[in-house]
Design an enzyme around this catalytic site. Sequence first.
Site, PDB file in Angstrom:
ATOM      1  N   HIS A 158       0.834  -1.209   0.000  1.00  0.00           N
ATOM      2  CA  HIS A 158       0.000   0.000   0.000  1.00  0.00           C
ATOM      3  C   HIS A 158       0.873   1.264   0.000  1.00  0.00           C
ATOM      4  O   HIS A 158       0.726   2.139  -0.848  1.00  0.00           O
ATOM      5  CB  HIS A 158      -0.906  -0.036   1.231  1.00  0.00           C
ATOM      6  CG  HIS A 158      -1.714   1.202   1.450  1.00  0.00           C
ATOM      7  ND1 HIS A 158      -3.070   1.252   1.255  1.00  0.00           N
ATOM      8  CD2 HIS A 158      -1.349   2.449   1.839  1.00  0.00           C
ATOM      9  CE1 HIS A 158      -3.500   2.482   1.505  1.00  0.00           C
ATOM     10  NE2 HIS A 158      -2.473   3.230   1.869  1.00  0.00           N
ATOM     11  N   GLU A 159       1.795   1.336   0.943  1.00  0.00           N
ATOM     12  CA  GLU A 159       2.605   2.550   1.075  1.00  0.00           C
ATOM     13  C   GLU A 159       3.521   2.726  -0.134  1.00  0.00           C
ATOM     14  O   GLU A 159       3.731   3.846  -0.597  1.00  0.00           O
ATOM     15  CB  GLU A 159       3.432   2.539   2.373  1.00  0.00           C
ATOM     16  CG  GLU A 159       2.619   2.501   3.664  1.00  0.00           C
ATOM     17  CD  GLU A 159       1.614   3.640   3.807  1.00  0.00           C
ATOM     18  OE1 GLU A 159       1.745   4.660   3.116  1.00  0.00           O
ATOM     19  OE2 GLU A 159       0.662   3.485   4.589  1.00  0.00           O
ATOM     20  N   HIS A 182       1.817   4.535  -2.821  1.00  0.00           N
ATOM     21  CA  HIS A 182       1.875   6.002  -2.730  1.00  0.00           C
ATOM     22  C   HIS A 182       3.196   6.499  -3.336  1.00  0.00           C
ATOM     23  O   HIS A 182       3.239   7.494  -4.052  1.00  0.00           O
ATOM     24  CB  HIS A 182       1.817   6.465  -1.276  1.00  0.00           C
ATOM     25  CG  HIS A 182       0.452   6.371  -0.662  1.00  0.00           C
ATOM     26  ND1 HIS A 182      -0.672   6.900  -1.252  1.00  0.00           N
ATOM     27  CD2 HIS A 182       0.034   5.812   0.507  1.00  0.00           C
ATOM     28  CE1 HIS A 182      -1.719   6.674  -0.471  1.00  0.00           C
ATOM     29  NE2 HIS A 182      -1.321   6.019   0.594  1.00  0.00           N
ATOM     30  N   HIS A 209       3.060   6.544  -6.986  1.00  0.00           N
ATOM     31  CA  HIS A 209       2.256   7.693  -7.431  1.00  0.00           C
ATOM     32  C   HIS A 209       3.159   8.938  -7.490  1.00  0.00           C
ATOM     33  O   HIS A 209       3.122   9.707  -8.452  1.00  0.00           O
ATOM     34  CB  HIS A 209       1.112   7.896  -6.435  1.00  0.00           C
ATOM     35  CG  HIS A 209      -0.035   8.718  -6.956  1.00  0.00           C
ATOM     36  ND1 HIS A 209      -1.193   8.872  -6.259  1.00  0.00           N
ATOM     37  CD2 HIS A 209      -0.215   9.430  -8.079  1.00  0.00           C
ATOM     38  CE1 HIS A 209      -2.029   9.641  -6.947  1.00  0.00           C
ATOM     39  NE2 HIS A 209      -1.456   9.998  -8.053  1.00  0.00           N
ATOM     40  N   GLU A 252      -6.084   7.993  -1.782  1.00  0.00           N
ATOM     41  CA  GLU A 252      -5.899   6.621  -1.310  1.00  0.00           C
ATOM     42  C   GLU A 252      -6.337   5.583  -2.346  1.00  0.00           C
ATOM     43  O   GLU A 252      -6.166   4.386  -2.136  1.00  0.00           O
ATOM     44  CB  GLU A 252      -6.653   6.392   0.004  1.00  0.00           C
ATOM     45  CG  GLU A 252      -6.101   7.180   1.188  1.00  0.00           C
ATOM     46  CD  GLU A 252      -4.698   6.744   1.613  1.00  0.00           C
ATOM     47  OE1 GLU A 252      -4.287   5.617   1.324  1.00  0.00           O
ATOM     48  OE2 GLU A 252      -3.996   7.578   2.230  1.00  0.00           O
ATOM     49  N   TYR A 268     -11.318   7.291   2.685  1.00  0.00           N
ATOM     50  CA  TYR A 268     -10.728   5.950   2.603  1.00  0.00           C
ATOM     51  C   TYR A 268     -11.701   4.961   1.974  1.00  0.00           C
ATOM     52  O   TYR A 268     -11.355   4.229   1.055  1.00  0.00           O
ATOM     53  CB  TYR A 268     -10.348   5.455   4.002  1.00  0.00           C
ATOM     54  CG  TYR A 268      -8.981   5.902   4.433  1.00  0.00           C
ATOM     55  CD1 TYR A 268      -7.856   5.177   4.078  1.00  0.00           C
ATOM     56  CD2 TYR A 268      -8.815   7.054   5.185  1.00  0.00           C
ATOM     57  CE1 TYR A 268      -6.592   5.582   4.470  1.00  0.00           C
ATOM     58  CE2 TYR A 268      -7.552   7.461   5.575  1.00  0.00           C
ATOM     59  CZ  TYR A 268      -6.446   6.726   5.220  1.00  0.00           C
ATOM     60  OH  TYR A 268      -5.204   7.136   5.605  1.00  0.00           O
TER      61      TYR A 268
HETATM   62 ZN   LIG Z   1      -2.445   5.318   2.193  1.00  0.00          ZN
END
Ligand SMILES: [Zn+2]
Length: 702
Positions: free
Chosen positions: A498-499, A502, A505, A527, A638
Amino acid sequence: MKKRIFLCVMVGGMLGFLAARVVPLIVEKEKSYMKRDSQGYVKIENVQDVCAVYPKTVEEISARSEYAQKQAADLIQGILTCPQDRLSKDTVLGVYDRIVSYVQVERCVLELVKMAYADDALRQEADKQYVILQNFFMEQVESNQALYEIFKTYAQNVAPQESLSPEETRLLKTIMDDFTRAGLALSETDRLRVLELRKRCSELESIFQRLVSEDDSKLILSKEQLAGIDEAFLASLPKEGGLYVLAMNYPVQSMVMSYCTNQETRKAYYKLFANRAYPANVPVLEELIAKRNEFAQLLGFESYAQYDVANQMVKTPERAWEFENNLLPRALEKSQQEFAQLTEHLPEGIQLTADGKLERWNSGYVSTHFKKKKYSIDEHAFAEYFPMQSTIAGLISIYEQFFSVKIEQVATTGMWHEDVELLQVSKKDTGQVCGYVFLDMFPREKKYGHAAQFDGVRSLKRNGQLYPCVVTLVCNFTKPLGEKPSLLQYDEVNTFFHEFGHAMHSVLGATQYLCQAGTSTEVDFVELPSQMLENWMEEAEMLKMISSHYQTGEPLPDDLIEKRLELLKYGTGMHVARQIGLGMMSLSFFGPEGKKDLDALCQQYGKLCAPYLTYDIDTHWYCSFGHLVGYGARYYGYLWSLALGCDVFETIKEQGLLNPEVGKKYVEAILGRGGSQDANEMLKNFLGREPKYDAFYKKMGF
Ligand SMILES: [Zn+2]
């Protein structure tokens, strides 16, 4: 339990345009500490430049802050003295973006210093300079009446004659909105009051976070009191006079709440953890809520919530409430079934309360027991297939294939902690470096206790050149224990993916203007890419690919994969209901009513969304709920982006999860746009239609 904070420091609007006089911007390294181009954008050319992004001394922190303010002030002055006939997108929009670049990079870097550095003097200086830069930007840019007037003139008289690209049109609109949101369309008295209130709010936000990270509550317990907890984990804990010292961080929390057989220990830890920064943060939060509401109302909004969501995908609090309210019955129905399953065979020593509820400090423990019994999943045994080094390498290879990039570790020196590592991301076809990602993976005292990507330098595309970003992932994973390497639990694997999403991105989101780069999207969209990527970790093929037993090197066997996938269908109702509760709570904290009873609101939504759990009135966990500061009323984002992300995932899956062609389309339509396009449009462009919730409902079993 996906409630990660993603801190992308929002610097709101900025302004500036280059004036008649040419501001000298070629900067000597001694002064700026970072290499910048002739426009003032940070330009990373090698690993040394990357390491120079994060400060090493107190003097450097203050010197860099002063330097950024000086450069920005010169640029502002340039705009203010620009003759009318020279107003253009270069002298207005372009310069504004450069002002942002000076202030933004330093603020992001200071955020990391505050959250990850161990040295108190550096942390304190970072805290101080962070506030100074924030106030500088508010006063000199966002609340600068003269600057606003010039922008108004430009927007009304010049921009319509210039051929602005869609990105530039959006940038101009955002800047004008930011001026209005800072009160510049109000009378002078109201404008000054808005400024005063916003300054106080940013101070309170800083205090809130500091009190959470400085909370040093501890439990000191004997081995008997910690029965059930892995020996190697116990061995990793600090000791005092033969007793174990338990700090309040996520790895310890997860271990105690899931495995400790001693109910009294779980109860004590639960209470202490849920009371971090209590009561210190009660007045801080109360004042923050009141001040935020006051300035929102001066701006003509009914509440801070209305102000907070007006420029988001959702647009109004009513729509956010509608989204949550529509979802709640589906989530509750499923969660009631899950609760019945969960409590069918309770572990020894656990009983429901007289009215059939489970005590909160028992829920993790009961759930571990249930998973073992019903799905024969032992998280420890499962984690043996995920030693950190090889798992991260596996996860990274998924990104490499899907996004057509190469990711490799590079050596650094003198970073803020010896555990910190650096990855370099480059394009597979051209070899061009597009970004750097620091990894700070293990818990430490005073370190930010959750998982987040911290923005630093942003990726840019300027004059045909790619400027690499520098970002940091801060996580708190299980440390190597004795002979054992760090073994990641399934949730930790997911968190990393998940992180790192980011980070991708940020890496792939290079735009012309810094204000629009990478993760600077609507907060209720930001998110989506990361939550969407979590779906990869729910596919057998992917789990096989990234797993490798720490002793035998064997990948995860098929039966364990099947059990995991089966287990993933369980608990979705409870998870979504919990997220709805948090979303409703933050919308109501910042709703229109006057002074709020925070404990009563927490209790109300806690009971509504988890009716099968007790509510412990002795706990005040909102005092450490950092999202109230960072996300304000937008926690609903979220679930909102999770639901939309499922639609995106299904669309990708149809074409292949490792298919670089679909990866390319996804980057073109979404990641690569950063915040330069309306998120609703990006989504529609990628999907080729309006988004739907079907994939989300199917995944959740609703
Ligand atoms: Zn996040």
